[in-house]
Write a protein that holds these residues in place. Structure first.
Motif, PDB file in Angstrom:
ATOM      1  N   VAL A   1     -87.521  30.939  30.542  1.00  0.00           N
ATOM      2  CA  VAL A   1     -88.909  30.563  30.256  1.00  0.00           C
ATOM      3  C   VAL A   1     -89.167  30.588  28.751  1.00  0.00           C
ATOM      4  O   VAL A   1     -89.831  29.698  28.207  1.00  0.00           O
TER       5      VAL A   1
ATOM      6  N   LYS B   1     -90.472  23.460  23.963  1.00  0.00           N
ATOM      7  CA  LYS B   1     -91.738  22.732  24.055  1.00  0.00           C
ATOM      8  C   LYS B   1     -92.458  22.722  22.709  1.00  0.00           C
ATOM      9  O   LYS B   1     -93.005  21.699  22.280  1.00  0.00           O
TER      10      LYS B   1
ATOM     11  N   ARG C   1     -89.215  23.625  37.258  1.00  0.00           N
ATOM     12  CA  ARG C   1     -88.611  23.532  35.923  1.00  0.00           C
ATOM     13  C   ARG C   1     -87.911  22.195  35.725  1.00  0.00           C
ATOM     14  O   ARG C   1     -87.975  21.593  34.639  1.00  0.00           O
TER      15      ARG C   1
ATOM     16  N   GLN D   1     -96.707  25.891  32.058  1.00  0.00           N
ATOM     17  CA  GLN D   1     -95.476  26.617  32.353  1.00  0.00           C
ATOM     18  C   GLN D   1     -95.512  27.048  33.816  1.00  0.00           C
ATOM     19  O   GLN D   1     -95.631  28.225  34.148  1.00  0.00           O
TER      20      GLN D   1
ATOM     21  N   ASP E   1     -87.587  27.540  27.249  1.00  0.00           N
ATOM     22  CA  ASP E   1     -88.392  26.347  27.538  1.00  0.00           C
ATOM     23  C   ASP E   1     -89.635  26.299  26.652  1.00  0.00           C
ATOM     24  O   ASP E   1     -90.048  25.227  26.201  1.00  0.00           O
ATOM     25  N   THR E   2     -90.237  27.467  26.401  1.00  0.00           N
ATOM     26  CA  THR E   2     -91.428  27.525  25.548  1.00  0.00           C
ATOM     27  C   THR E   2     -91.090  27.120  24.110  1.00  0.00           C
ATOM     28  O   THR E   2     -91.819  26.344  23.481  1.00  0.00           O
TER      29      THR E   2
ATOM     30  N   TYR F   1     -97.949  32.391  32.020  1.00  0.00           N
ATOM     31  CA  TYR F   1     -98.595  31.292  32.736  1.00  0.00           C
ATOM     32  C   TYR F   1    -100.068  31.168  32.362  1.00  0.00           C
ATOM     33  O   TYR F   1    -100.588  30.057  32.187  1.00  0.00           O
TER      34      TYR F   1
END
Length: 384
Positions: free
Chosen positions: A199, A206, A75, A22, A202-203, A16
């Motif tokens: 996570v 992204k 999210r 995030q 998702d990173t 974070y």
């Protein structure tokens, strides 16, 4: 247990702090910090009054569930279920105080503490069920559902199945405390691993999106277009697709006279209208400067000239208050159809030659390159 909680709290906090967008990682860091504080409070009840320690530990325990739920809602960019969570926590806290000070019952405190945490976490289950779109989402749903089930079943197993009991004095060595710490360690580890994978996924998504999406207009950039071509336009499926190259007319003059900030606003509006008008008929990309590409799907390719004229008129009719009501930014179009025996690059070169002819013919018009490289022009002199 402490190592697990510290490890995941640290990892999520670092993620974070490196990327504040995030937000899920931030909530998960808070969840594991709350879990750590709850565990430390639970095993050191001798420091404070046992009842006060119990209330604080259980409140922190609920904070773990609350932060977990908020992270999941973040999210999926959904509104927080604040009223539901507030109502559950409010009722749970009233019962916690009642069985702490009015009708003192340490077992009922434990039961309602676990049930309250489970009900809080249940707020995320409909959201997770609705958004199941792959293996990772399914696993996340299962792990959260399992955590809810554990909260509900733990008191039943201890007090009904095992017929165990405990008092404030012997809590630390009670069956409930042992089961609480063991299941919390296992579920904390399993949940942490799954959420860390989520996570991380998702990173990566992204970063991939940032590499393939034009940051100014929000549509595909050249790299995104290249990936789309490789993935979607194989030699078999590419034939008969229409390609349009679109160039905003005299755009350099706009930048020179009104500044690049105004130029950026015009590019954003042009990209938006191209995307909106094209819709499900095809894909739109910005390949550089004021130049765009539209790839039409097979069925819509037959109406390519109609679509091109619609796009041209839509761009020309856009209002740009930064340059005055009397000024309009128009666009020129070059079109080609991918033949069975040619690549996308070859058809794109023909569309580029057609665009050159449209520019040379006075701009604000459409030119199409046939497979024999002959250029057919559709000329509209109107200025909107």
């Amino acid at each position: 247990m402490i190592v697990i909680l510290v490890l995941f709290a640290s990892v999520f906090a670092i993620i974070y702090l490196r990327d504040s967008k995030q937000r899920m990682a931030g909530w998960l860091a808070l969840a594991y910090i709350a879990g750590l504080a709850a565990f430390l409070m639970d095993i050191s009840r001798a420091i404070l009054d046992p009842v006060i320690s119990d209330i604080i530990a259980k409140t922190l325990f609920w904070c773990f569930s609350i932060a977990m739920v908020l992270g999941l809602f973040d999210r999926y960019k959904s509104s927080y279920p604040s009223r539901r969570i507030g109502g559950i926590v409010g009722i749970g806290f009233v019962l916690l105080l009642w069985f702490s000070f009015v009708q003192t019952d340490v077992i009922m405190r434990s039961v309602f503490s676990s049930v309250t945490a489970g009900l809080i976490l249940m707020c995320a289950l409909p959201l997770l069920w609705k958004n199941r779109s792959g293996a990772l989402e399914n696993i996340m749903f299962v792990i959260v559902a399992a955590l809810c089930s554990m909260y509900f079943l733990r008191p039943y197993i201890v007090y009904d199945v095992l017929d165990a009991a405990h008092t404030v004095a012997d809590y630390q060595h009670s069956t409930f405390a042992i089961l609480l710490h063991a299941t919390s360690a296992f579920c904390g580890l399993a949940c942490g691993v799954v959420m860390l994978i989520v996570v991380g996924h998702d990173t990566i998504e992204k970063l991939q999106r940032a590499a393939t999406i034009d940051p100014l207009t929000g549509i595909m950039n050249r790299r995104g277009l290249d990936q789309y071509i490789i993935k979607e336009l194989s030699e078999e499926s590419a034939a008969d697709r229409a390609i349009m190259i679109i160039d905003l007319d005299l755009f350099k003059r706009v930048n020179d006279n009104f500044g690049h900030e105004t130029g950026d606003k015009i590019l954003i509006r042009a990209a938006t209208i191209l995307q909106r008008v094209t819709g499900t008929l095809g894909k739109v990309a910005r390949i550089g400067g004021e130049e765009f590409v539209v790839i039409l799907d097979g069925p819509s390719s037959a109406d390519r000239l109609v679509v091109a004229q619609h796009l041209r008129l839509s761009v020309g009719m856009l209002a740009h208050p930064e340059i005055g009501d009397s000024e309009r930014v128009t666009a020129s179009f070059g079109i080609s159809i991918i033949a069975e025996d040619e690549s996308f690059a070859m058809a794109l070169r023909r569309a580029d030659r057609a665009l050159y002819e449209a520019k040379a013919d006075g701009r604000n018009c459409v030119a199409e390159a046939s497979n024999d490289n002959m250029i057919s022009k559709i000329r509209y002199m109107e200025r909107y």
